[in-house]
Design a protein around this motif. Sequence first.
Motif, short mmCIF file in Angstrom:
data_model
loop_
_atom_site.label_atom_id
_atom_site.label_comp_id
_atom_site.label_asym_id
_atom_site.label_seq_id
_atom_site.Cartn_x
_atom_site.Cartn_y
_atom_site.Cartn_z
N ASP A 37 -16.84 -10.94 4.84
CA ASP A 37 -15.52 -10.43 4.45
C ASP A 37 -14.52 -11.55 4.68
OD1 ASP A 37 -12.98 -9.22 4.47
OD2 ASP A 37 -13.78 -7.32 5.23
N VAL A 72 -11.37 -11.93 3.22
CA VAL A 72 -10.10 -11.61 2.56
C VAL A 72 -8.92 -12.38 3.14
CG1 VAL A 72 -10.88 -9.29 1.89
CG2 VAL A 72 -9.54 -9.56 3.98
N TYR A 73 -9.11 -12.97 4.34
CA TYR A 73 -8.02 -13.73 4.95
C TYR A 73 -8.24 -15.24 4.80
CZ TYR A 73 -6.75 -9.23 6.90
OH TYR A 73 -6.41 -7.91 7.03
N TYR A 79 -12.98 -4.01 11.58
CA TYR A 79 -12.07 -3.33 10.67
C TYR A 79 -12.71 -1.99 10.31
CZ TYR A 79 -9.49 -2.29 6.41
OH TYR A 79 -8.73 -1.65 5.45
N GLY A 104 -9.66 -3.60 -5.00
CA GLY A 104 -9.50 -4.12 -3.63
C GLY A 104 -10.86 -4.51 -3.08
N ALA A 105 -10.86 -5.24 -1.98
CA ALA A 105 -12.14 -5.59 -1.36
C ALA A 105 -12.84 -4.34 -0.85
CB ALA A 105 -11.91 -6.58 -0.22
N SER A 106 -12.09 -3.34 -0.44
CA SER A 106 -12.67 -2.10 0.11
C SER A 106 -13.77 -1.56 -0.81
CB SER A 106 -11.60 -1.01 0.25
OG SER A 106 -10.50 -1.47 0.98
N ARG A 115 -4.50 -3.41 -5.78
CA ARG A 115 -5.93 -3.15 -5.59
C ARG A 115 -6.79 -4.10 -6.40
NH1 ARG A 115 -6.21 -2.37 -1.97
NH2 ARG A 115 -7.73 -0.82 -1.40
N ASN A 161 -10.25 -9.60 11.48
CA ASN A 161 -9.38 -8.46 11.65
C ASN A 161 -10.14 -7.51 12.55
OD1 ASN A 161 -7.81 -6.18 11.51
ND2 ASN A 161 -8.08 -5.83 9.32
N SER A 177 -9.81 -10.61 -1.88
CA SER A 177 -8.85 -9.57 -2.25
C SER A 177 -7.51 -10.20 -2.60
CB SER A 177 -8.68 -8.64 -1.04
OG SER A 177 -7.56 -7.80 -1.20
N SER A 236 -4.93 -8.63 -1.65
CA SER A 236 -4.06 -7.93 -0.70
C SER A 236 -3.52 -8.81 0.42
CB SER A 236 -4.80 -6.76 -0.05
OG SER A 236 -5.22 -5.82 -1.00
N LYS A 237 -4.16 -9.93 0.71
CA LYS A 237 -3.79 -10.68 1.92
C LYS A 237 -3.34 -12.10 1.53
CE LYS A 237 -5.23 -6.90 3.70
NZ LYS A 237 -4.37 -5.92 4.34
N ILE A 270 -16.47 -10.65 9.58
CA ILE A 270 -15.11 -10.76 9.05
C ILE A 270 -14.54 -12.08 9.53
CG2 ILE A 270 -12.84 -9.68 8.89
CD1 ILE A 270 -14.09 -7.07 9.84
N TYR A 320 0.86 -1.18 0.00
CA TYR A 320 0.00 0.00 0.00
C TYR A 320 0.90 1.23 0.00
CZ TYR A 320 -3.99 -2.83 1.85
OH TYR A 320 -4.99 -3.74 2.06
N LEU A 370 -7.69 3.13 1.54
CA LEU A 370 -6.28 2.74 1.64
C LEU A 370 -5.37 3.48 0.68
CD1 LEU A 370 -6.97 -1.01 2.42
CD2 LEU A 370 -6.19 0.75 4.01
C1 LIG Z 1 -11.07 -7.40 6.98
C2 LIG Z 1 -10.60 -6.60 5.85
N1 LIG Z 1 -11.44 -6.36 4.83
C3 LIG Z 1 -11.07 -5.62 3.77
C4 LIG Z 1 -9.81 -5.08 3.67
C5 LIG Z 1 -9.49 -4.23 2.48
O1 LIG Z 1 -8.46 -4.73 1.73
P1 LIG Z 1 -8.22 -4.34 0.20
O2 LIG Z 1 -9.10 -3.17 -0.13
O3 LIG Z 1 -6.77 -4.01 0.10
O4 LIG Z 1 -8.59 -5.54 -0.60
C6 LIG Z 1 -8.89 -5.30 4.70
C7 LIG Z 1 -7.54 -4.71 4.66
O5 LIG Z 1 -6.77 -4.75 5.55
C8 LIG Z 1 -9.29 -6.09 5.80
O6 LIG Z 1 -8.47 -6.33 6.82
#
Ligand SMILES: Cc1ncc(COP(=O)(O)O)c(C=O)c1O
Lengths: 488, 488
Positions: free
Chosen positions: B264, B266-267, B181, B151-153, B315, B236, B303, B305-306, B232, A115, A340
């Motif tokens: 969510d 993403v992990y 989160y 990204g997931a955001s 993204r 997180n 995502s 990202s993780k 989540i 990021y 982000l």
């Molecule tokens: C639980 C959770 N959801 C979503 C995101 C968003 O991640 P991104 O937009 O990079 O995919 C994060 C990022 O840390 C996260 O921890």
Amino acid sequence: MTENGCEHRERVLTMDTMNPNIKRVEYAVRGPIVQRAVQIERELKMGVNKPFTEVIKANIGDCHAMGQKPITFFRQVLALCSYPDLLEDSKFPEDAKSRAHRILQACGGGSLGAYSTSQGIEMIRQDVARYIERRDGGIACDPDNIYLSTGASDAIVTMLKLLVSGEGMSRTGVMISIPQYPLYSAALAELGAVQISYYLDEDNCWSLDINELRRALQEAKKHCIPRALCIINPGNPTGQVQSRQCIEDVIRFAATENLFLMADEVYQDNVYAEGCKFHSFKKVLFEMGPEYSEKVELASFHSTSKCYMGECGFRGGYMEVVNLDPEVKVQLTKLVSVRLCPPVPGQALLDVVVNPPQPDEPSYDTFIKERSETLATLAEKANMTQEILNQVPGIKCNPVQGAMYTFPCIHLPPKAILEAKEKGQSPDMFYCMKLLEEKGICLVPGSGFGQRDGTYHFRMTILPPKEKLKIVLAKIKEFHQHFTDQYS
Amino acid sequence: MTENGCEHRERVLTMDTMNPNIKRVEYAVRGPIVQRAVQIERELKMGVNKPFTEVIKANIGDCHAMGQKPITFFRQVLALCSYPDLLEDSKFPEDAKSRAHRILQACGGGSLGAYSTSQGIEMIRQDVARYIERRDGGIACDPDNIYLSTGASDAIVTMLKLLVSGEGMSRTGVMISIPQYPLYSAALAELGAVQISYYLDEDNCWSLDINELRRALQEAKKHCIPRALCIINPGNPTGQVQSRQCIEDVIRFAATENLFLMADEVYQDNVYAEGCKFHSFKKVLFEMGPEYSEKVELASFHSTSKCYMGECGFRGGYMEVVNLDPEVKVQLTKLVSVRLCPPVPGQALLDVVVNPPQPDEPSYDTFIKERSETLATLAEKANMTQEILNQVPGIKCNPVQGAMYTFPCIHLPPKAILEAKEKGQSPDMFYCMKLLEEKGICLVPGSGFGQRDGTYHFRMTILPPKEKLKIVLAKIKEFHQHFTDQYS
Ligand SMILES: Cc1ncc(COP(=O)(O)O)c(C=O)c1O
Ligand SMILES: Cc1ncc(COP(=O)(O)O)c(C=O)c1O
């Protein structure tokens, strides 16, 4: 209520329950015409017989999709940043390597995969600031006023978000040109703000008339609180390039009327017509003296998607804010941090766009050659488009001074208008749909951008390769003549 | 009002006039602690004397920034896609070339620089669908239900946008876990929706308790219309992995209470603890039979990202929607089209993530080795973190079952709490700020994620390299002991 199953469950999210602002959003550039075009392409693939063999899309400003080639240097740097092992490869020129190395050093962990800070990588913001200073003849630019973004779209929506407040009669009003790029109307609908339409002057090359601004503003004051004025220059969908005088007038108007200026300048390198020149709002503002330059609030937008690079897919862009309240700036920074950061490959691309090869560097000659060829071809196509369309009786087209579009006025026979209305379609949608079905040409009806009542237009990009563009224009000509005969 | 200058001009956009919802947004992960950390780094560079020589950032789940290496195969494909001349280069393995070739063929004009369809490139959505089917033991997935995102955001905010409506007592309420989160609270604040907090059970490894969901929901019904439930998993900031039973209970609860589920995930590859396994909401939903699988509305998020790739900067991401009203789906597609498309390099990356090297391909062994090493290291660090922190009197830490974080409870002496309050700081902010100033360790206070009143936490990532993580943990231990002594 029991927890044994859900026989009586109703859908939670329906047209009745969903966010009503979203329902009001419209976005014609990817609307029904485009969906039908995709369908027709599938039909062609499946062997369905049509009066044409391919669909030619002139509906969206998507340069590479239309065959424009990326700038070699930019892509070399992106490859090097993506896979830094290539930095050892002798096939890559030294200037590409040094750019990539410099970008990677500014990335967390030396990777495009980290990021960045939410405002964008600091070094890249500094490069953007220096680019703006060069562009504007030395007028200072503070990297802290630069926000990198996910394409210009993202920054435009973010700025509008901050500006919008109130309910009922005290809702925020935002002035946008008609015709407009539909991102603006869509974002305003989504945010529940009031769209204040001012009409561009078609009879004067789509120029901006201050009297029309004044009219629109006075009328709007009766039912909302006007707070911002958006300008697109060079114009989409209208292709005009504003004069320095006009920009000065607009700034003076915004100053007097207490409006926040939003200048969409994503086409700043796309100026073709003789006698036309791009003037940035920032530069004109500062040349008007401290009375203006220290007071008028301005956000201007740029993107990697247009100009000679046309790198839409990377979603790179930036906004510069001028005279933004320092407290609001803190809020803006907070707001962008929720998502982000903008895509880092897009940031890297933006960096080379604002910091391209220099005369003493090995990639310079190729870069200049590629850039000038692309811009020369666009200029040629701009001219050709306007010339051929103006030969068609019933089509009237302003010069394509800049950007990538023409927005000709089309005369539709009353019988056609009637038939469209019977079908519940806007007459220009009816026209464009027929053009698509009969000729395989995909355009966007003027109603998607807005136009004066009773006038009809379409938007067409000048992006297809020259030979294809000729075909497109010939087919439109043929179609228009046939359509006119058929309905008169 | 005259048009000669703007002596009386006031700022248009100020804290008083700006969108009040934006004021309410908070985003601690990049808040004051991080800003101070950046400042301290600058001071260190300038030679200012500090009791440490570098700031170690354990505040954000940014893997590459913490030294995690990208997967070679992914970056090779990205380099090939960025600069297709490399397709001729014998240094690249054939499987990377064939992936790149396939991706480019699915791009407009064969270029990453073209806009894609707004929902994301169709071929990539098909690959995502097949990935989900494999993950979920064959349960069908329709590529039309996949939306690629920035990204997931981006996808999470888009879905919330659709769900939110109403004013006053009929505002939409959305249930989110506490701790959470902070994207969720921020997006709800921005949208003017009601946040319904349900507390995770710290005494039971941060598990989700249906009675607590019920309590939160009943209370919320008095002042809003609850319509969605966000989970989540893995968690997180809390690092828990939910049991299959718990997920079933949540689905049953959502079914009975007519709530739209947002999962969510993403992990999903970040599961370390023995006996823990990732169960997707989609899979559990379908295994519960048609009574649920044909009715409960679900959006789940993933995502790039993780997991083991940690490619935050690109993204990339997607959402799968299940049982979404077809008319609403049209609205969703329209809504995402306003921003044109997610970044295409991120889409390309997602494609290789869901379609990695296969056993018969040349890059397979390296890929597996890199992936397992990264995941094994994360597991080791998860374990180490929890063990060392639990040795500190006054720190209590649940096992890090998954994700990339620990959220230990810290005991703060009453005198420290008092001093913090006198300074107008939350006590855990006071603690984290002192830790930063004295030890150069950057964490996020628990108050940024939410916690039960009167309890204090911090969030720390397990991402620093092992040797650095040891230092971080030792410094926290030292600091905590000293802090406790100082204030008792
Ligand atoms: C639980 C959770 N959801 C979503 C995101 C968003 O991640 P991104 O937009 O990079 O995919 C994060 C990022 O840390 C996260 O921890
Ligand atoms: C006038 C104008 N502004 C903004 C945009 C958004 O471009 P992007 O988000 O790709 O930078 C476009 C795209 O066509 C445009 O024409």
